[in-house]
Design an enzyme around this catalytic site. Structure first.
Site, short mmCIF file in Angstrom:
data_model
loop_
_atom_site.label_atom_id
_atom_site.label_comp_id
_atom_site.label_asym_id
_atom_site.label_seq_id
_atom_site.Cartn_x
_atom_site.Cartn_y
_atom_site.Cartn_z
N TYR A 102 0.80 -0.97 0.12
CA TYR A 102 0.04 -0.01 -0.01
C TYR A 102 0.92 1.28 0.00
CZ TYR A 102 -4.40 2.42 0.17
OH TYR A 102 -5.45 3.02 -0.17
N ARG A 156 -8.88 9.84 -8.82
CA ARG A 156 -7.82 10.75 -7.99
C ARG A 156 -7.19 9.68 -7.04
NH1 ARG A 156 -7.33 12.67 -3.21
NH2 ARG A 156 -9.02 11.09 -2.34
N LYS A 174 -5.80 -2.22 -0.76
CA LYS A 174 -6.80 -1.98 0.42
C LYS A 174 -7.43 -3.43 1.18
CE LYS A 174 -7.94 1.98 2.37
NZ LYS A 174 -7.10 3.46 2.31
N GLU A 245 -13.36 4.36 -2.72
CA GLU A 245 -11.96 4.93 -2.67
C GLU A 245 -11.38 5.71 -3.71
OE1 GLU A 245 -8.40 4.68 -0.27
OE2 GLU A 245 -10.20 3.80 0.13
N ASP A 246 -10.91 6.95 -3.67
CA ASP A 246 -10.18 7.52 -4.83
C ASP A 246 -11.05 8.12 -5.67
OD1 ASP A 246 -7.89 7.56 -2.85
OD2 ASP A 246 -6.81 6.27 -4.28
N ASP A 268 -13.78 5.87 2.48
CA ASP A 268 -12.46 6.02 3.11
C ASP A 268 -11.79 7.24 3.23
OD1 ASP A 268 -10.64 4.26 5.02
OD2 ASP A 268 -9.29 4.61 3.57
N ASP A 269 -11.84 7.94 2.19
CA ASP A 269 -10.89 9.28 2.06
C ASP A 269 -11.37 10.29 2.73
OD1 ASP A 269 -9.02 8.25 -0.22
OD2 ASP A 269 -10.99 8.27 -1.37
N ASN A 415 -0.33 11.74 0.89
CA ASN A 415 0.37 10.78 0.39
C ASN A 415 0.56 10.87 -1.19
OD1 ASN A 415 0.58 9.02 2.58
ND2 ASN A 415 -1.94 8.82 2.52
#
Length: 574
Positions: A102, A156, A174, A245-246, A268-269, A415
């Site tokens: 990750y 993203r 993940k 996610e993202d 999660d973001d 990150n």
């Protein structure tokens, strides 16, 4: 790029033996009418091949890889070849392996995905399948085992922008952390990448790109696609928890708001990052207040970066101030948000919808664009970065914050490491060793003036595995804000006496399964109290019984018996 010798024993148990001994298996006697776990004929395995020495051999092979991406590829191949060994290696070497599967390595793996692709893993749902999504989902080979999916549209990825279908490693990585961190059974995981096109110009002309090569579809077509996707997901996978996610900033907020009250889904973001930062901030604020005497409710926080993660974290941090007795409106006044144009004020005409919540109504002066000027005006106790602007926490910025605070709170959370606002060493050196630090990506310990300082990492892995496990065991119909907050507080309370004595704000990651169990208990109890659970049996359990139940549900990788040929475990839907 890594290379792998064909003789590598990593491949022997599942791939080489399955193919090379197929003709022998046909002649072997059946056991209860099945070929599963047939015994390998004598002489076809090395005499001393067994689980423990193969585990050591795999770790030794991993450590020969000179670049992190090579290690990522090696581990991906190992998981495909021997899933149990991959997860045993992960559990035994968390601090070494998590950064390879990750953050930070997964960012490069996404950028290179179309070049390093080896074998199918996960589900790809393309815009070309709109109107036929149900049939695509039904191709998943473990339909009845599916319990948790991580879904990205690749728009993203971390701070790297639109990666299109190359975002699949995010979902894969993940879910590996769900397995390692909370004992979610591997067979119950479903990595999904939605291919809605890409605006990445390099992908559009790359002959190796694995996705559809046209620009991203418009908002209306995407919303129609997402409505169909979520409807069919809950029909095909009726017991599924879904993690987004993202997604791009606007879509992250949009689809969380659109679906959170209709399906068991969380982002999660927005929520995971917010939860883990809230937890770290609770402990950081206590350390800072102990040094300065400042009441907890009087902390002032500047967020540098106002995308989905930044605003999501800021919203979650409201709970910290509400715990101190403030109303939501009072809590909002303790938080200032900053984007690329400076301090976000209500009189700006260009504000995106998600930025309006924290826009200041109490500033009437000239626009504040410099971070130094903003610090001097706000006089914050904490500076949090979710900007993806590398090096934006300069020496002058850190020194200005340190001049205002006995122990400044500095959280550069972007990150991967290449986008972090500052390094741990910089924060410690520029604050004269006083900074309370947490980052999004891992940094090494740093010795300053004879004292070894240990960084905190606001790693979402602390939150989402336990949140997911608790939601699944509670059979939650929704993932509520209170469930996320309960997970965050449980994480903050999970430090040992030794960790607190070392001034840590997060527990040591090596204890992740114990941490996840405690989080899961809090999530289950909150789901029950809010009436969103479907688990009558758990409602009657006390904490000790609940802890025993949670731990009994955590999957642990078994040792492989190399004298047996196992059935295929491929994740491929093909």
């Amino acid at each position: 790029m890594a290379s792998f010798a064909p003789s590598s024993l990593v491949y022997l148990p599942f791939h080489l033996l399955r193919s090379s001994l197929q003709f022998l298996l046909a002649a072997l006697p059946m056991s209860n009418g099945t070929r599963n776990h047939e015994r390998v004929p004598s002489g076809l395995l090395p005499p001393t091949l067994h689980w423990e020495n193969q585990l050591r051999r795999s770790l030794a092979q991993l450590r020969t890889k000179e670049k992190p991406l090579e290690g990522h590829i090696f581990l991906s191949q190992l998981k495909h070849a021997n899933e149990d060994m991959f997860y045993r290696l992960l559990l035994d070497n968390l601090l070494e392996i998590v950064p390879l599967i990750y953050t930070p390595t997964v960012g490069e793996a996404c950028q290179q995905y179309s070049q390093i692709y080896r074998q199918p893993e996960g589900l790809y749902v393309s815009i070309s399948e709109k109107g036929n999504i149900r049939a695509v989902l039904q191709n998943w080979p473990r339909l009845h085992e599916a319990r948790i999916a991580v879904v990205t549209d690749g728009s993203r990825i971390l701070g790297l922008g639109d990666q299109g279908v190359n975002g699949m490693p995010i979902s894969i990585g993940k879910l590996s952390l769900y397995v390692g961190g909370a004992g979610i059974r591997p067979s119950s995981t479903v990595p999904i990448c939605l291919d809605l096109g890409t605006n990445n110009k390099a992908n559009l002309v790359d002959p190796l790109y694995l996705g559809v090569q046209h620009p991203r579809v418009g908002d209306q077509e995407m919303e129609e696609f997402m409505e169909e996707f979520m409807r069919e997901m809950t029909s095909v996978f009726p017991h599924l928890l879904i993690q987004f996610e993202d997604f791009s900033t606007e879509n992250a907020f949009k689809y969380l708001a659109l679906f959170r009250d209709r399906y068991p889904v969380f982002n999660d973001d927005i929520q995971g990052t917010g939860g883990v930062v809230l937890s770290g901030f609770i402990n950081a604020a206590k350390l800072s207040s102990a040094a300065s005497g400042l009441p907890l409710k009087e902390h002032r926080v500047v967020f540098f970066g106002a995308g989905s993660a930044g605003v999501g974290v800021a919203r979650q941090l409201l709970h910290f101030f509400k715990l101190q007795g403030l109303t939501e409106e009072e809590a909002k006044k303790q938080i200032w948000t900053v984007d690329s144009k400076g301090l976000i004020t209500a009189d700006r005409t260009d504000l995106q919808e998600h930025k309006k919540f924290f826009a200041r109504h109490d500033y009437q002066g000239a626009p504040l664009k410099s971070l130094i000027d903003i610090i001097n005006y706000v006089k914050p106790t904490a500076l949090l970065g979710l900007s993806t602007v590398h090096g934006s926490f300069t020496k002058d910025v850190v020194e200005a914050l340190s001049a205002l605070n006995t122990r400044p709170i500095i959280f550069p959370l972007s990150n991967p490491v290449s986008l972090s606002e500052c390094s741990f060493a910089e924060a410690i050196e520029w604050s004269n060793g006083t900074a309370i630090f947490a980052s999004g990506s891992p940094f090494p310990k740093f010795e300053y003036k004879g004292v070894v300082h240990e960084p905190g990492q606001g790693n979402n892995m602390y939150i989402f595995p336990g949140l997911g496990l608790g939601s699944l065991l509670a059979q939650a119909t929704r993932v509520t804000s209170s469930m996320v907050e309960a997970a965050s507080i449980a994480l903050a309370d999970s430090l040992t006496d030794e960790e607190r004595a070392a001034d840590l704000i997060y527990p040591r990651l090596a204890r992740i399964r114990d941490i996840s169990a405690e989080i899961a208990i809090s999530v289950i109890k909150t789901a029950i109290s809010e009436g969103v659970d479907r688990s009558p049996k758990l409602r009657k359990m006390d904490d000790a019984s609940l802890l025993a139940h949670v731990k009994s549900k955590m999957w642990t990788p078994p040792a492989t018996d190399y004298s047996l040929i196992p059935p295929s475990r491929s994740h491929s839907p093909h």
